[in-house]
Design a protein around this motif. Structure first.
Motif, PDB file in Angstrom:
ATOM      1  N   ASP A 145       0.829  -1.227   0.000  1.00  0.00           N
ATOM      2  CA  ASP A 145       0.000   0.000   0.000  1.00  0.00           C
ATOM      3  C   ASP A 145       0.861   1.273   0.000  1.00  0.00           C
ATOM      4  N   ILE A 146       2.189   1.117  -0.118  1.00  0.00           N
ATOM      5  CA  ILE A 146       3.063   2.299   0.015  1.00  0.00           C
ATOM      6  C   ILE A 146       2.891   3.300  -1.141  1.00  0.00           C
ATOM      7  N   PRO A 147       2.866   2.855  -2.426  1.00  0.00           N
ATOM      8  CA  PRO A 147       2.706   3.855  -3.505  1.00  0.00           C
ATOM      9  C   PRO A 147       1.399   4.643  -3.380  1.00  0.00           C
TER      10      PRO A 147
ATOM     11  N   PRO B 248      13.838   5.591  -0.006  1.00  0.00           N
ATOM     12  CA  PRO B 248      14.232   4.178  -0.025  1.00  0.00           C
ATOM     13  C   PRO B 248      13.241   3.306   0.750  1.00  0.00           C
ATOM     14  N   THR B 249      12.981   2.111   0.214  1.00  0.00           N
ATOM     15  CA  THR B 249      12.140   1.149   0.940  1.00  0.00           C
ATOM     16  C   THR B 249      12.903  -0.132   1.232  1.00  0.00           C
ATOM     17  N   THR B 250      14.197  -0.161   0.854  1.00  0.00           N
ATOM     18  CA  THR B 250      15.080  -1.239   1.301  1.00  0.00           C
ATOM     19  C   THR B 250      16.206  -0.545   2.071  1.00  0.00           C
TER      20      THR B 250
ATOM     21  N   ARG C  68      25.753   9.389  -5.748  1.00  0.00           N
ATOM     22  CA  ARG C  68      25.850  10.143  -7.004  1.00  0.00           C
ATOM     23  C   ARG C  68      25.817   9.215  -8.195  1.00  0.00           C
ATOM     24  N   SER C  69      25.465   7.937  -7.950  1.00  0.00           N
ATOM     25  CA  SER C  69      25.532   6.995  -9.064  1.00  0.00           C
ATOM     26  C   SER C  69      24.227   6.262  -9.281  1.00  0.00           C
ATOM     27  N   ALA C  70      24.093   5.732 -10.474  1.00  0.00           N
ATOM     28  CA  ALA C  70      22.970   4.870 -10.831  1.00  0.00           C
ATOM     29  C   ALA C  70      23.549   3.712 -11.610  1.00  0.00           C
TER      30      ALA C  70
ATOM     31  N   ALA D 277      30.518  -8.747  -8.135  1.00  0.00           N
ATOM     32  CA  ALA D 277      29.055  -8.897  -7.972  1.00  0.00           C
ATOM     33  C   ALA D 277      28.282  -8.468  -9.217  1.00  0.00           C
ATOM     34  N   HIS D 278      28.725  -7.411  -9.881  1.00  0.00           N
ATOM     35  CA  HIS D 278      27.927  -6.905 -11.018  1.00  0.00           C
ATOM     36  C   HIS D 278      27.695  -7.961 -12.097  1.00  0.00           C
ATOM     37  N   PRO D 279      28.744  -8.676 -12.576  1.00  0.00           N
ATOM     38  CA  PRO D 279      28.444  -9.707 -13.587  1.00  0.00           C
ATOM     39  C   PRO D 279      27.598 -10.860 -13.046  1.00  0.00           C
TER      40      PRO D 279
HETATM   41  N1  LIG Z   1      23.059   3.767  -6.955  1.00  0.00           N
HETATM   42  C1  LIG Z   1      23.864   3.161  -6.137  1.00  0.00           C
HETATM   43  O1  LIG Z   1      24.683   3.802  -5.547  1.00  0.00           O
HETATM   44  C2  LIG Z   1      23.761   1.676  -5.955  1.00  0.00           C
HETATM   45  C3  LIG Z   1      24.512   1.025  -4.967  1.00  0.00           C
HETATM   46  C4  LIG Z   1      24.379  -0.352  -4.836  1.00  0.00           C
HETATM   47  C5  LIG Z   1      23.494  -1.048  -5.648  1.00  0.00           C
HETATM   48  N2  LIG Z   1      22.789  -0.408  -6.614  1.00  0.00           N
HETATM   49  C6  LIG Z   1      21.828  -1.108  -7.512  1.00  0.00           C
HETATM   50  O2  LIG Z   1      20.564  -1.202  -6.848  1.00  0.00           O
HETATM   51  C7  LIG Z   1      19.852  -2.351  -7.325  1.00  0.00           C
HETATM   52  C8  LIG Z   1      19.405  -3.222  -6.169  1.00  0.00           C
HETATM   53  O3  LIG Z   1      18.576  -2.501  -5.299  1.00  0.00           O
HETATM   54  P1  LIG Z   1      17.946  -3.205  -3.995  1.00  0.00           P
HETATM   55  O4  LIG Z   1      18.910  -4.202  -3.481  1.00  0.00           O
HETATM   56  O5  LIG Z   1      17.501  -2.117  -3.092  1.00  0.00           O
HETATM   57  O6  LIG Z   1      16.729  -4.049  -4.551  1.00  0.00           O
HETATM   58  P2  LIG Z   1      15.569  -3.720  -5.598  1.00  0.00           P
HETATM   59  O7  LIG Z   1      15.281  -2.284  -5.687  1.00  0.00           O
HETATM   60  O8  LIG Z   1      15.887  -4.432  -6.865  1.00  0.00           O
HETATM   61  O9  LIG Z   1      14.325  -4.445  -4.883  1.00  0.00           O
HETATM   62  C9  LIG Z   1      14.312  -5.840  -4.688  1.00  0.00           C
HETATM   63  C10 LIG Z   1      12.871  -6.316  -4.532  1.00  0.00           C
HETATM   64  O10 LIG Z   1      12.349  -5.827  -3.292  1.00  0.00           O
HETATM   65  C11 LIG Z   1      11.048  -5.319  -3.471  1.00  0.00           C
HETATM   66  N3  LIG Z   1      10.809  -4.324  -2.421  1.00  0.00           N
HETATM   67  C12 LIG Z   1      11.516  -3.199  -2.214  1.00  0.00           C
HETATM   68  N4  LIG Z   1      11.055  -2.553  -1.110  1.00  0.00           N
HETATM   69  C13 LIG Z   1      10.032  -3.304  -0.633  1.00  0.00           C
HETATM   70  C14 LIG Z   1       9.153  -3.163   0.510  1.00  0.00           C
HETATM   71  N5  LIG Z   1       9.281  -2.152   1.379  1.00  0.00           N
HETATM   72  N6  LIG Z   1       8.208  -4.101   0.682  1.00  0.00           N
HETATM   73  C15 LIG Z   1       8.108  -5.163  -0.156  1.00  0.00           C
HETATM   74  N7  LIG Z   1       8.917  -5.362  -1.239  1.00  0.00           N
HETATM   75  C16 LIG Z   1       9.864  -4.432  -1.466  1.00  0.00           C
HETATM   76  C17 LIG Z   1      11.070  -4.766  -4.879  1.00  0.00           C
HETATM   77  O11 LIG Z   1       9.770  -4.670  -5.400  1.00  0.00           O
HETATM   78  C18 LIG Z   1      11.924  -5.785  -5.614  1.00  0.00           C
HETATM   79  O12 LIG Z   1      11.144  -6.843  -6.077  1.00  0.00           O
HETATM   80  C19 LIG Z   1      20.818  -3.082  -8.250  1.00  0.00           C
HETATM   81  O13 LIG Z   1      20.508  -2.779  -9.602  1.00  0.00           O
HETATM   82  C20 LIG Z   1      22.179  -2.522  -7.864  1.00  0.00           C
HETATM   83  O14 LIG Z   1      23.148  -2.609  -8.907  1.00  0.00           O
HETATM   84  C21 LIG Z   1      22.897   0.933  -6.744  1.00  0.00           C
END
Ligand SMILES: NC(=O)c1ccc[n+]([C@@H]2O[C@H](COP(=O)([O-])OP(=O)(O)OC[C@H]3O[C@@H](n4cnc5c(N)ncnc54)[C@H](O)[C@@H]3O)[C@@H](O)[C@H]2O)c1
Ligand SMILES: [Fe+2]
Length: 379
Positions: free
Chosen positions: A45-47, A140-142, A151-153, A268-270
């Motif tokens: 229900d978060i979005p 963030p939700t994780t 500063r990266s994507a 990890a990336h590959p």
């Molecule tokens: N930009 C950066 O600096 C940086 C750093 C490290 C990794 N990354 C990248 O980030 C990505 C991984 O992100 P992640 O590990 O956060 O996972 P993610 O964003 O891929 O999410 C993983 C799963 O968790 C679910 N989810 C997320 N929050 C939720 C919640 N609150 N409740 C229920 N489900 C939820 C999502 O729907 C998804 O299915 C990779 O592509 C990685 O390369 C980016």
């Protein structure tokens, strides 16, 4: 010695701060945000809660949710089209690293015409990211990537057949809205995997080559916070303190890795692009072997990691074994073979690990043979 760094992101942190996001969009003089999220979040229900908060405050949001874990350039193009169609003037990214990173890439595409791979940091693409990008609020939700302050994507680009890192200070969100309550519903496995990603950021930042005592201090503190709180967040998903500490530690990780990452992320990336493994699990499995590898060059620093992890055995082995034990305590596989990787994939994985830019900051130089040995050790 010369060095450059900045920590300027505005961070709203604490239970319920999601309510304050609209106020910040109004401060940024925007009114039509595109909410970028993913399919997994749409099942919660978060979005809907976020969209209601935006509407109640007089904003006119639209939602784009077609983002998958490890997002692709194709999804970025679809999101860019959604931004244009809505005539949006800001982005609110909601989710884990995947939607947050997709949102940053959409920011670039709004006023940059070349294909995304042209902005690849490895090819000096950062110098092409210019001008004002649409403002980004990141929620963030994780508790893993820390993308809300980074500063990266990281986007998988089909033409390059690998994960491409887009990098620019312009990609730093205008505001990071860190509400630990949004992580209470994270499935246990995602809590575990993303928590290990956060640990890898702090460990890699601390071990990275270069002079940055501010990042080092933040990283050591966050390593301690993760070691103390990840098992509780995994076992008791609504534990207020554990979720708060994990979210803060993941944000700290991305502040710390302004210093640089290292070989763990190159390995990890590959694993994600070739085998589809989640980013967090890939880092988790590769961390102990990478600690032993770096321990030959910088044993004192690896010992500091062991100390921060809270183990009595403050040797390189102590650090590596404690990371393995932490991963096991949150139910994660600790060998590549347990996660479905086959011996015959090591050659291509190693070549792609060498092509990845993260290991250029590693304290110990890495060769193709080293990459192959590290994968073999972890299989
Ligand atoms: N930009 C950066 O600096 C940086 C750093 C490290 C990794 N990354 C990248 O980030 C990505 C991984 O992100 P992640 O590990 O956060 O996972 P993610 O964003 O891929 O999410 C993983 C799963 O968790 C679910 N989810 C997320 N929050 C939720 C919640 N609150 N409740 C229920 N489900 C939820 C999502 O729907 C998804 O299915 C990779 O592509 C990685 O390369 C980016
Ligand atoms: Fe990461």
């Amino acid at each position: 010695m010369k060095t450059r760094f900045n920590f300027p992101t505005r961070i709203l942190f604490g239970q319920g701060v999601i309510e304050d996001v609209a106020e910040h969009l109004l401060i940024l003089e925007t009114s039509r945000p595109l909410v970028v999220t993913d399919r997994g979040l749409m099942a919660t229900d978060i979005p809907e809660r976020l969209v209601n908060i935006l509407r109640v405050n007089g904003l006119e949001p639209s939602t784009f949710y077609k983002v998958d874990p490890n997002p692709t350039d194709e999804q970025v193009e679809a999101g860019t089209a959604a931004f244009r169609e809505h005539e949006a003037d800001a982005i609110v990214a909601l989710g884990g690293g995947s939607p947050l990173d997709a949102a940053k890439a959409i920011q670039i595409r709004i006023n940059h015409g070349e294909p995304l791979e042209e902005y690849d940091d490895l090819k000096g693409g950062d110098s092409k990211i210019l001008g004002d990008l649409p403002p980004l609020a990141a929620i963030p939700t994780t508790a893993g990537t820390g993308s809300e302050v980074s500063r990266s994507a990281v986007i998988t680009v089909a033409a390059a057949d690998r994960k491409v890192v887009l990098f620019s200070p312009r990609l730093m969100p205008a505001v990071a809205v860190c509400d630990p309550e949004l992580t209470y519903g994270l499935p246990a496995r995602i809590t575990a995997e993303t928590g290990m990603d956060a640990l890898s950021h702090n460990i890699e930042a601390y071990l990275a080559a270069g002079y940055h005592p501010m990042a080092d201090g933040i990283a050591l503190r966050a390593i301690r916070m993760i070691a103390q709180n990840l098992p509780t967040a995994f076992e008791k998903p609504k534990d207020e303190k554990a979720r708060q500490e994990m979210l803060m530690a993941s944000t700290m990780g991305a502040v710390a890795f302004q210093k640089g990452l290292g070989v763990i992320h190159s390995l990890a990336h590959p694993l994600s692009t070739v085998t589809g493994m989640s980013h967090g699990l890939a880092n988790s499995i590769m961390m102990p072997v990478a600690l032993r590898f770096n321990g030959i060059e910088i044993p004192e620093r690896v010992a500091m990691v062991a100390h921060a992890l809270g183990t009595k055995d403050t040797s390189v082995e102590g650090a590596a074994n404690t990371v393995t034990a932490l991963a096991e305590s949150v139910g994660l596989p600790t060998a590549l073979s347990e996660a479905g990787v086959k011996e015959e994939q090591i050659e291509v994985l190693s070549e792609k690990a060498m092509q990845d830019g993260c290991h250029t900051c590693n304290a110990r130089e890495c060769t193709l043979e080293d990459m192959s040995d590290l994968f073999k050790e972890a299989i």
